[in-house]
Design a protein around this motif. Sequence first.
Motif, PDB file in Angstrom:
ATOM      1  N   VAL A 122       0.797  -1.057   0.033  1.00  0.00           N
ATOM      2  CA  VAL A 122       0.091  -0.178   0.062  1.00  0.00           C
ATOM      3  C   VAL A 122       0.743   1.122  -0.165  1.00  0.00           C
ATOM      4  CG1 VAL A 122      -2.014  -1.219   1.262  1.00  0.00           C
ATOM      5  CG2 VAL A 122      -0.354  -0.005   2.232  1.00  0.00           C
ATOM      6  N   VAL A 123       0.268   2.201  -0.416  1.00  0.00           N
ATOM      7  CA  VAL A 123       0.705   3.739  -0.325  1.00  0.00           C
ATOM      8  C   VAL A 123       0.115   4.658   0.594  1.00  0.00           C
ATOM      9  CG1 VAL A 123       2.086   3.318  -2.505  1.00  0.00           C
ATOM     10  CG2 VAL A 123      -0.198   4.332  -2.647  1.00  0.00           C
ATOM     11  N   SER A 124       0.632   5.411   1.205  1.00  0.00           N
ATOM     12  CA  SER A 124       0.045   6.426   2.084  1.00  0.00           C
ATOM     13  C   SER A 124      -0.328   7.748   0.934  1.00  0.00           C
ATOM     14  CB  SER A 124       0.745   6.910   3.068  1.00  0.00           C
ATOM     15  OG  SER A 124       0.286   7.988   3.618  1.00  0.00           O
ATOM     16  N   LEU A 125      -1.688   8.264   0.821  1.00  0.00           N
ATOM     17  CA  LEU A 125      -2.096   9.128   0.022  1.00  0.00           C
ATOM     18  C   LEU A 125      -1.732  10.335   0.302  1.00  0.00           C
ATOM     19  CD1 LEU A 125      -3.743   9.655  -2.551  1.00  0.00           C
ATOM     20  CD2 LEU A 125      -5.675   9.999  -0.970  1.00  0.00           C
TER      21      LEU A 125
ATOM     22  N   VAL B  39     -10.113   3.191  -6.956  1.00  0.00           N
ATOM     23  CA  VAL B  39      -8.705   2.834  -6.020  1.00  0.00           C
ATOM     24  C   VAL B  39      -9.217   2.031  -4.887  1.00  0.00           C
ATOM     25  CG1 VAL B  39      -7.430   5.040  -6.774  1.00  0.00           C
ATOM     26  CG2 VAL B  39      -8.983   4.846  -4.633  1.00  0.00           C
ATOM     27  N   ILE B  40      -8.546   1.148  -4.380  1.00  0.00           N
ATOM     28  CA  ILE B  40      -8.826   0.336  -3.418  1.00  0.00           C
ATOM     29  C   ILE B  40      -8.103   0.739  -1.953  1.00  0.00           C
ATOM     30  CG2 ILE B  40      -8.726  -1.766  -2.388  1.00  0.00           C
ATOM     31  CD1 ILE B  40      -8.447  -2.983  -5.145  1.00  0.00           C
ATOM     32  N   LYS B  41      -9.036   1.188  -1.046  1.00  0.00           N
ATOM     33  CA  LYS B  41      -8.533   1.843   0.209  1.00  0.00           C
ATOM     34  C   LYS B  41      -8.692   0.803   1.360  1.00  0.00           C
ATOM     35  CE  LYS B  41     -11.165   4.950   2.260  1.00  0.00           C
ATOM     36  NZ  LYS B  41     -11.710   6.285   2.544  1.00  0.00           N
ATOM     37  N   VAL B  42      -7.806   0.874   1.963  1.00  0.00           N
ATOM     38  CA  VAL B  42      -7.575  -0.112   3.178  1.00  0.00           C
ATOM     39  C   VAL B  42      -8.276   0.477   4.425  1.00  0.00           C
ATOM     40  CG1 VAL B  42      -6.298  -1.871   4.525  1.00  0.00           C
ATOM     41  CG2 VAL B  42      -5.904  -1.457   2.005  1.00  0.00           C
ATOM     42  N   VAL B  43      -9.364   0.091   5.144  1.00  0.00           N
ATOM     43  CA  VAL B  43      -9.610   0.615   6.433  1.00  0.00           C
ATOM     44  C   VAL B  43      -9.953  -0.598   7.313  1.00  0.00           C
ATOM     45  CG1 VAL B  43     -11.431   2.019   7.199  1.00  0.00           C
ATOM     46  CG2 VAL B  43     -10.920   2.583   5.105  1.00  0.00           C
ATOM     47  N   ASN B  44      -9.138  -0.421   8.465  1.00  0.00           N
ATOM     48  CA  ASN B  44      -9.206  -1.511   9.478  1.00  0.00           C
ATOM     49  C   ASN B  44      -9.140  -3.032   8.584  1.00  0.00           C
ATOM     50  OD1 ASN B  44      -9.678   0.306  11.632  1.00  0.00           O
ATOM     51  ND2 ASN B  44     -12.019   0.235  10.920  1.00  0.00           N
ATOM     52  N   ASN B  45      -8.072  -2.989   7.958  1.00  0.00           N
ATOM     53  CA  ASN B  45      -7.776  -4.286   7.123  1.00  0.00           C
ATOM     54  C   ASN B  45      -9.044  -4.880   6.342  1.00  0.00           C
ATOM     55  OD1 ASN B  45      -5.220  -4.301   8.107  1.00  0.00           O
ATOM     56  ND2 ASN B  45      -5.943  -5.537  10.178  1.00  0.00           N
TER      57      ASN B  45
ATOM     58  N   ASP C 170      -4.707   8.371   3.713  1.00  0.00           N
ATOM     59  CA  ASP C 170      -5.478   7.052   3.488  1.00  0.00           C
ATOM     60  C   ASP C 170      -4.458   6.177   2.864  1.00  0.00           C
ATOM     61  OD1 ASP C 170      -7.724   8.238   4.219  1.00  0.00           O
ATOM     62  OD2 ASP C 170      -8.555   8.600   2.414  1.00  0.00           O
ATOM     63  N   LEU C 171      -4.455   4.767   3.271  1.00  0.00           N
ATOM     64  CA  LEU C 171      -3.735   3.736   2.633  1.00  0.00           C
ATOM     65  C   LEU C 171      -4.534   3.219   1.363  1.00  0.00           C
ATOM     66  CD1 LEU C 171      -2.589   1.795   5.895  1.00  0.00           C
ATOM     67  CD2 LEU C 171      -1.508   3.534   4.617  1.00  0.00           C
ATOM     68  N   ILE C 172      -3.734   3.148   0.345  1.00  0.00           N
ATOM     69  CA  ILE C 172      -4.115   2.874  -0.985  1.00  0.00           C
ATOM     70  C   ILE C 172      -3.525   1.684  -1.517  1.00  0.00           C
ATOM     71  CG2 ILE C 172      -4.906   3.639  -3.319  1.00  0.00           C
ATOM     72  CD1 ILE C 172      -6.371   5.219  -1.078  1.00  0.00           C
TER      73      ILE C 172
ATOM     74  N   SER D 219     -13.292  -7.466   1.292  1.00  0.00           N
ATOM     75  CA  SER D 219     -12.436  -8.610   1.576  1.00  0.00           C
ATOM     76  C   SER D 219     -11.430  -8.128   2.704  1.00  0.00           C
ATOM     77  CB  SER D 219     -11.674  -9.064   0.554  1.00  0.00           C
ATOM     78  OG  SER D 219     -11.039  -8.129  -0.279  1.00  0.00           O
ATOM     79  N   THR D 220     -11.066  -9.092   3.196  1.00  0.00           N
ATOM     80  CA  THR D 220     -10.052  -8.887   4.136  1.00  0.00           C
ATOM     81  C   THR D 220      -8.637  -8.841   3.726  1.00  0.00           C
ATOM     82  OG1 THR D 220     -11.246 -10.345   5.736  1.00  0.00           O
ATOM     83  CG2 THR D 220      -8.863  -9.989   6.468  1.00  0.00           C
ATOM     84  N   VAL D 221      -8.011  -7.571   4.190  1.00  0.00           N
ATOM     85  CA  VAL D 221      -6.596  -7.343   3.567  1.00  0.00           C
ATOM     86  C   VAL D 221      -5.701  -7.772   4.777  1.00  0.00           C
ATOM     87  CG1 VAL D 221      -5.109  -5.663   2.346  1.00  0.00           C
ATOM     88  CG2 VAL D 221      -7.513  -6.090   1.677  1.00  0.00           C
ATOM     89  N   ILE D 222      -4.462  -8.458   4.591  1.00  0.00           N
ATOM     90  CA  ILE D 222      -3.470  -8.594   5.258  1.00  0.00           C
ATOM     91  C   ILE D 222      -2.552  -7.824   4.873  1.00  0.00           C
ATOM     92  CG2 ILE D 222      -1.811 -10.233   6.406  1.00  0.00           C
ATOM     93  CD1 ILE D 222      -3.961 -12.519   6.329  1.00  0.00           C
ATOM     94  N   LEU D 223      -1.860  -6.908   5.552  1.00  0.00           N
ATOM     95  CA  LEU D 223      -0.761  -5.895   4.926  1.00  0.00           C
ATOM     96  C   LEU D 223       0.588  -6.476   5.164  1.00  0.00           C
ATOM     97  CD1 LEU D 223      -2.362  -2.340   5.844  1.00  0.00           C
ATOM     98  CD2 LEU D 223      -2.729  -3.660   3.805  1.00  0.00           C
ATOM     99  N   ASN D 224       1.546  -6.252   4.258  1.00  0.00           N
ATOM    100  CA  ASN D 224       2.905  -6.702   4.671  1.00  0.00           C
ATOM    101  C   ASN D 224       3.421  -5.386   5.302  1.00  0.00           C
ATOM    102  OD1 ASN D 224       5.538  -7.079   4.634  1.00  0.00           O
ATOM    103  ND2 ASN D 224       5.427  -8.342   2.571  1.00  0.00           N
ATOM    104  N   SER D 225       3.883  -5.366   6.626  1.00  0.00           N
ATOM    105  CA  SER D 225       4.499  -4.176   7.256  1.00  0.00           C
ATOM    106  C   SER D 225       5.542  -3.751   6.357  1.00  0.00           C
ATOM    107  CB  SER D 225       4.633  -4.428   8.539  1.00  0.00           C
ATOM    108  OG  SER D 225       5.550  -5.657   8.862  1.00  0.00           O
ATOM    109  N   SER D 226       6.376  -4.564   5.801  1.00  0.00           N
ATOM    110  CA  SER D 226       7.514  -4.188   5.425  1.00  0.00           C
ATOM    111  C   SER D 226       7.373  -3.301   3.979  1.00  0.00           C
ATOM    112  CB  SER D 226       8.474  -5.157   5.070  1.00  0.00           C
ATOM    113  OG  SER D 226       7.992  -6.145   4.155  1.00  0.00           O
ATOM    114  N   LEU D 227       6.148  -3.174   3.681  1.00  0.00           N
ATOM    115  CA  LEU D 227       5.868  -2.746   2.174  1.00  0.00           C
ATOM    116  C   LEU D 227       4.908  -1.461   2.475  1.00  0.00           C
ATOM    117  CD1 LEU D 227       4.979  -5.872   0.224  1.00  0.00           C
ATOM    118  CD2 LEU D 227       6.937  -4.445   0.192  1.00  0.00           C
ATOM    119  N   GLN D 228       4.721  -1.179   3.761  1.00  0.00           N
ATOM    120  CA  GLN D 228       3.893   0.046   4.124  1.00  0.00           C
ATOM    121  C   GLN D 228       4.693   1.307   3.963  1.00  0.00           C
ATOM    122  OE1 GLN D 228       1.092  -0.333   7.402  1.00  0.00           O
ATOM    123  NE2 GLN D 228       0.764  -2.267   7.108  1.00  0.00           N
ATOM    124  N   PHE D 229       4.099   2.339   3.456  1.00  0.00           N
ATOM    125  CA  PHE D 229       5.073   3.636   3.557  1.00  0.00           C
ATOM    126  C   PHE D 229       4.094   4.820   3.315  1.00  0.00           C
ATOM    127  CE2 PHE D 229       5.453   2.267  -0.803  1.00  0.00           C
ATOM    128  CZ  PHE D 229       5.025   3.329  -1.347  1.00  0.00           C
TER     129      PHE D 229
END
Length: 393
Positions: A64-67, A336-342, A369-371, A383-393
């Motif tokens: 994901v990317v931070s908007l 776009v796909i926004k991630v809210v509470n996974n 917002d996380l996109i 759907s449920t989204v499991i984020l890879n913490s190393s890829l978040q920024f």
Amino acid sequence: MQLKNVIHHDPVRQPVFSRLLKGSTGFVLAGIGLLALLQSCKSTNGEETANNTKAAPVVVSTEVVSLQKGRLSSSLQIPGELVAFQQVDLYAKENSFVRKLYVDVGSEVKTGQLLVTMEAPELASLEAAAQSRLRSQEALYIASKSNYERLLETSKTPGTISQNDLDQALAKKNSDFAQWDAAKAQSREVANRRGYLEIRAPFNGVITARNVNPGAYVGPSGKGSEFPLFTLQEQKKLRLVIYVPEAYTGYLNQQDIVNFNVNAFPNEKFSAQVKRLAGALDSRLRSQRIEMDVTNANKRLLPGMVANVMIPLSTKDSTFILPKTAVVSSQERVFVIKVVNNKAEWVDVKKGRETDGKVEVFGELNAGDLIVKTGSEEVRDGSTVILNSSLQF
């Protein structure tokens, strides 16, 4: 039942049919068991399918990317045309004959310079007649004026001149003065017409076309001349004319500087300054005419050249910017796909300008917002989204 009746009434065949009946019963029992097994398997598979349908899909290690807001700088390439800053076709005003040419194609001329002289013999006759009438009317006016003044002086003695004679003398004097004034105007008109037999340059420029030779009969357009005598262009200063589509009219203002190149010098860049905006859209092209001034002191650029104009499209206000891969374009919507509470949430957006793998987006979004960086319809809404913490920024 019929089989049992046959066995009961036929003692000879009774042992044989008894054995067949026993064998058929075994087959029936085996069939009943197999059917029960298949029904059990079908029931089990149905339950598993229902359970799988109810379970929400899970996306693992989603990047994901931070908007954030920013300014997207790009440029738009538009074809333009270089035209002379001033251009005029020179015609003869009087029907006449060319006597002498003083310039030719490529001649650089100054304002007021003599270009061609012509002759019209009938104008000489008209001028002589006008001068004769002028002198005649002047003499008549002088005589009527003297007569009126004598009568006026005599009328000072009571009873010598009637008031009627005095009024008639005054009217004759005024009439002769008006006729004299008309003769002077006619004489000036003929003199001006003779002046039209000399054509001079109205501004500094270059002669780019010549369509006559000495002795040619010339006259006003359509009344002696199909083509002009000369075409004069100002080339040390040119106009760069472009038509900007409606969507991009807000990016150019007066005094802005733009760059362009021409096919004759593909490796060189030239600059022009925006000077004139039409302020309205062309009804056919749905675009605005914009003119820019180009300094051309060395005259390397020529009127008529086609230019490739690069218009900078720098936004004045910041907008949300995302990687192009984050925007999903389907047949039904752009989102776009926004991630809210996974949880994945599809948000409809509109795309703006695109450049260098980035795109402007407009929609119900907020900074931070996380996109999902690489959007896809496979990431279902909700759907449920499991984020890879190393890829978040």
